[in-house]
Scaffold this motif. Structure first.
Motif: not given
Length: 421
Positions: A335-337, A341-342, A345, A411, A415
């Motif tokens: 679900n990261i783009s 965003e790691i 996560a 998460m 974010l």
């Protein structure tokens, strides 16, 4: 214009790493590679028991888990039968635990790993690649290997086991103080054909596929069937007061007789000792654990499985926890783009998985104390053990769908700029 893949390095090709790689397989935005330090992918130890929660977690990662386990020769366990090996009730049945329609399974470790690796693209599996250094970069990390080669990745996941190298890069200054330490017991195991086990231990213990646990003063015995019912694993675990520096001790008949000195003559003790010593160079290995770990994640690096939360085996939950780690990491990374965003996560993974990992470690140690008569509040009698053990495994059963939703929620909070609750 194609979006570049997010490159993920999994360091360690045992149960944890192979399971996670399966979970990430087929995600188009990820390019996952698995690095194993040994010359070939392998799993140490004889057999592993998979409880109901472990099977559910594996199915969350690998929808064809049942087929995979069948190919690996997994054997259904009718129940786990707990017996008393010493004391006034020696030879008595404490109880049958886990007997239900949802049978637990036991499987040879090497066979299960073989089947977990089978679906993975060979070009993504790299054996004989020992990591010697991990250097943070502006866009992830650079791995240096013992052969002198290097490779850059957006994220690094340490699945390299209890003595793995990634953990020190995640924990930094506190790595040494949080290193593994002796758990308080040593154990040794042997695998023999079922005909030999029946002849030495007794036919009556193999009428149905059942795991037997023998609790006793200072020592514990386990035996169960594997490899489609053709082989039997036998295990001795004993209290360890003087752990050797190299983690292993040679086993002799004298040492084992001393360990079992409170068990009555003619008990299961003699048979299991005979089986254990009838192999080349029998050794006992100290059980190790992580007493505590302050975080499983640091930036674009994280740890999972035994690298994060090594535990003594008394709760029978090590493999199941690795599968749960893989389910949560797989859900978050799906679900990261973007690589940016790691970090979020991995922080969310730490927030939901670390409390559970710690509870398993602490509960397992307590279970071992009960089984070996080290908990002075629990009488080594049928009633004492029955009451102490009856609900000891209940907390392992969780709603994994809710667990995954919790991780995704955390998460999103990270974010959006608020700390996870």
């Amino acid at each position: 214009m194609a979006v570049p893949s997010i490159r993920i390095a999994i360091v360690g090709g045992g149960f944890a790493g192979a399971t996670l790689a399966n979970g990430l397989l087929g995600l188009d935005h990820l390019e996952t590679h698995v690095f194993e330090s040994a010359p070939e992918f392998s799993e140490r130890g004889a057999a592993v028991g998979l409880s109901g929660n472990a099977l559910i977690a594996l199915q969350h990662v690998l929808p064809a888990a049942r087929e995979t386990l069948t190919k690996a020769g997994a054997v259904p366990i009718n129940s786990t039968r707990i017996m008393l090996g010493s004391g006034p009730d020696a030879g008595s049945l404490v109880g049958d635990f886990g007997a239900s329609d949802e049978k637990e399974l036991i499987v040879h470790r090497a066979s299960l790993l073989r089947e977990l690796l089978a679906p993975l693209p060979k070009e993504r599996l790299h054996a004989n690649k020992r990591v010697t250094e991990i250097a943070e970069t502006s866009h992830g990390a650079e791995l240096t290997f013992q052969d002198g080669t290097t490779s850059r990745f957006d994220a690094v996941i340490g699945a390299d086991g209890i003595f793995g190298s990634v953990r020190k890069y995640v924990l930094q200054d506190v790595a040494e103080s949080c290193a593994v330490s002796p758990g308080g017991w040593w154990d040794s195991r042997v695998v023999v054909p079922i005909a030999k086990a029946k002849a030495i231990l007794g036919e009556q213990y193999f009428e149905v596929p059942r795991q037997h646990l023998w609790a006793g003063d200072g020592v514990f015995v386990l035996h169960d069937v594997l490899e489609n019912g053709s082989m039997v694993q036998g295990v001795i675990s004993a209290v360890e007061k003087d752990p050797p520096a190299n983690r292993k001790r040679p086993l002799t008949r004298e040492l084992l007789a001393e360990a079992f000195h409170t068990w009555p003559d003619g008990s299961i003790a003699k048979g299991i000792i005979d089986l254990l010593l009838d192999q080349p160079d029998p050794q006992g290995y100290s059980q190790y654990e992580h007493k505590s770990t302050p975080t499983y994640a640091n930036g674009r690096m994280c740890i999972m499985g035994d690298a994060a939360h090594a535990t003594t085996p008394w709760q029978g939950a090590g493999a199941g926890q690795a599968f749960e780690d893989a389910a949560i990491l797989g859900t978050l990374l799906a679900n990261i783009s973007s690589a940016d965003e790691i970090d979020a996560a991995f922080k969310a993974y730490d927030a939901v998985r670390r409390p559970r990992g710690q509870r398993v470690i602490d509960s397992s140690r307590g279970t071992g104390e009960i089984f070996t008569g080290q908990n002075k509040e629990v009488a080594m009698t049928v009633d004492g053990l029955r009451n102490a053990l009856a609900r000891r495994w209940e907390f392992l059963n969780i709603d994994l769908d809710a667990h995954k939703k919790d991780a995704l929620s955390k998460m999103r909070e990270i974010l959006e700029g608020s700390p996870p609750k």
